[in-house]
Design a protein around this motif. Structure first.
Motif, PDB file in Angstrom:
ATOM      1  N   SER A 216       0.796  -1.225   0.000  1.00 34.45           N
ATOM      2  CA  SER A 216       0.000   0.000   0.000  1.00 34.45           C
ATOM      3  C   SER A 216       0.829   1.277   0.000  1.00 34.45           C
ATOM      4  O   SER A 216       0.386   2.312  -0.512  1.00 34.45           O
ATOM      5  CB  SER A 216      -0.935   0.016   1.219  1.00 34.45           C
ATOM      6  N   ASP A 217       2.040   1.246   0.581  1.00 38.36           N
ATOM      7  CA  ASP A 217       2.887   2.443   0.668  1.00 38.36           C
ATOM      8  C   ASP A 217       4.336   1.991   0.738  1.00 38.36           C
ATOM      9  O   ASP A 217       4.893   1.841   1.819  1.00 38.36           O
ATOM     10  CB  ASP A 217       2.505   3.269   1.906  1.00 38.36           C
ATOM     11  N   LEU A 218       4.931   1.783  -0.426  1.00 34.59           N
ATOM     12  CA  LEU A 218       6.273   1.204  -0.487  1.00 34.59           C
ATOM     13  C   LEU A 218       7.288   2.069   0.239  1.00 34.59           C
ATOM     14  O   LEU A 218       8.143   1.544   0.963  1.00 34.59           O
ATOM     15  CB  LEU A 218       6.691   0.994  -1.946  1.00 34.59           C
ATOM     16  N   GLN A 219       7.220   3.382   0.073  1.00 35.34           N
ATOM     17  CA  GLN A 219       8.211   4.249   0.709  1.00 35.34           C
ATOM     18  C   GLN A 219       8.140   4.132   2.225  1.00 35.34           C
ATOM     19  O   GLN A 219       9.171   4.060   2.904  1.00 35.34           O
ATOM     20  CB  GLN A 219       7.997   5.702   0.283  1.00 35.34           C
ATOM     21  N   ALA A 220       6.927   4.112   2.771  1.00 38.79           N
ATOM     22  CA  ALA A 220       6.782   3.951   4.215  1.00 38.79           C
ATOM     23  C   ALA A 220       7.343   2.607   4.664  1.00 38.79           C
ATOM     24  O   ALA A 220       7.973   2.503   5.723  1.00 38.79           O
ATOM     25  CB  ALA A 220       5.314   4.072   4.613  1.00 38.79           C
ATOM     26  N   ALA A 221       7.114   1.568   3.847  1.00 39.19           N
ATOM     27  CA  ALA A 221       7.659   0.250   4.180  1.00 39.19           C
ATOM     28  C   ALA A 221       9.179   0.281   4.228  1.00 39.19           C
ATOM     29  O   ALA A 221       9.801  -0.263   5.153  1.00 39.19           O
ATOM     30  CB  ALA A 221       7.178  -0.780   3.159  1.00 39.19           C
ATOM     31  N   LEU A 222       9.797   0.912   3.257  1.00 42.06           N
ATOM     32  CA  LEU A 222      11.257   0.969   3.209  1.00 42.06           C
ATOM     33  C   LEU A 222      11.819   1.732   4.404  1.00 42.06           C
ATOM     34  O   LEU A 222      12.898   1.394   4.909  1.00 42.06           O
ATOM     35  CB  LEU A 222      11.712   1.618   1.898  1.00 42.06           C
ATOM     36  N   GLU A 223      11.096   2.742   4.861  1.00 40.95           N
ATOM     37  CA  GLU A 223      11.570   3.527   6.004  1.00 40.95           C
ATOM     38  C   GLU A 223      11.551   2.728   7.306  1.00 40.95           C
ATOM     39  O   GLU A 223      12.214   3.104   8.270  1.00 40.95           O
ATOM     40  CB  GLU A 223      10.725   4.798   6.143  1.00 40.95           C
TER      41      GLU A 223
END
Length: 234
Positions: A216-223
């Motif tokens: 749903s939110d790849l950038q948030a996952a990577l963080e």
């Protein structure tokens, strides 16, 4: 000797073979600095979609393990295999029955040097895993600690997985559970939608499993990777 392939993991991305993930997102996850990829899901797993996902992950050099919830999807080639049992299921087949049947039919094929028991404590009544396993997820903190200690102290299960699946759990409960463990490594998964919750979970658990937010939110996952791996237990 119990396999130790998972003991250094602090952050893990969990991928579901029944959900689509593009090549760019998969590459970002695999190159993020996470310690491992865990493959598993509650519904829709097949041998074919598990093989396909493994083959894509194998383009990258990081550990990859499978949650072997159904022996028919026991794809060879993973670095390790977790065999889950649901401690608070109302149905005994999810605690021991399915496992005995699986060993009867497939035990001679399992790479035992890479297989680890995984005790699940399901604490979100609204989750798919609670529905499928008929888990009694509306228990109190004292019962949660007691279930955990059954797995850790009586059964010597090496991994305890506290699963909220879709909701962020009570980290005070997770800390209480972890404080009562003698030998099991505590995995936590559920509701981690960014670095703040990932950091909270890292403070409470040994290993933080991040799943749904990847889709749903790849950038948030990577963080979440740095948030977890930058935290050190005192």
């Amino acid at each position: 000797m119990v396999p130790s392939f998972y003991k250094g993991w602090r952050h893990v991305f969990k991928l579901d073979p029944d959900r689509e993930i593009g090549d760019a997102a998969l590459e970002a996850a695999c190159l993020s600095g996470t310690d491992a990829i865990l493959v598993g899901g509650s519904t829709g797993l097949t041998f074919d979609n598990t093989v396909e996902l493994l083959s894509r992950i194998r383009r990258y050099e990081l550990p990859c393990a499978l949650e072997l919830s159904d022996p028919s999807v026991g794809v060879p080639g993973f670095d390790g295999y977790f065999v889950p049992m649901v401690l608070n299921s109302a149905r005994p087949e999810w605690i021991i029955g399915h496992h005995a049947a699986a060993l009867r039919d497939y035990g001679h094929l399992l790479p035992w040097e890479s297989v680890v028991g995984e005790a699940y404590l399901v604490l979100n009544p609204a989750s798919d895993v609670a529905r499928v396993t008929e888990a009694r997820a509306d228990i109190g903190a004292g019962d949660a600690v007691a279930f955990s200690q059954v797995a850790d102290r009586l059964w010597n299960v090496p991994v305890l997985y506290v699963e909220y699946s879709g909701a962020f759990g009570d980290m005070e409960w997770v800390r209480r559970i972890r404080a009562g463990l003698r030998q099991a490594r505590l995995f936590y998964g559920g509701g981690i939608d960014g670095p703040d919750k990932a950091r909270e979970a890292a403070e409470a658990a040994d290993t933080v499993v991040v799943g749904n937010v990847i889709y749903s939110d790849l950038q948030a996952a990577l963080e979440t990777v740095h948030a977890v791996k930058g935290f050190h237990h005192q």
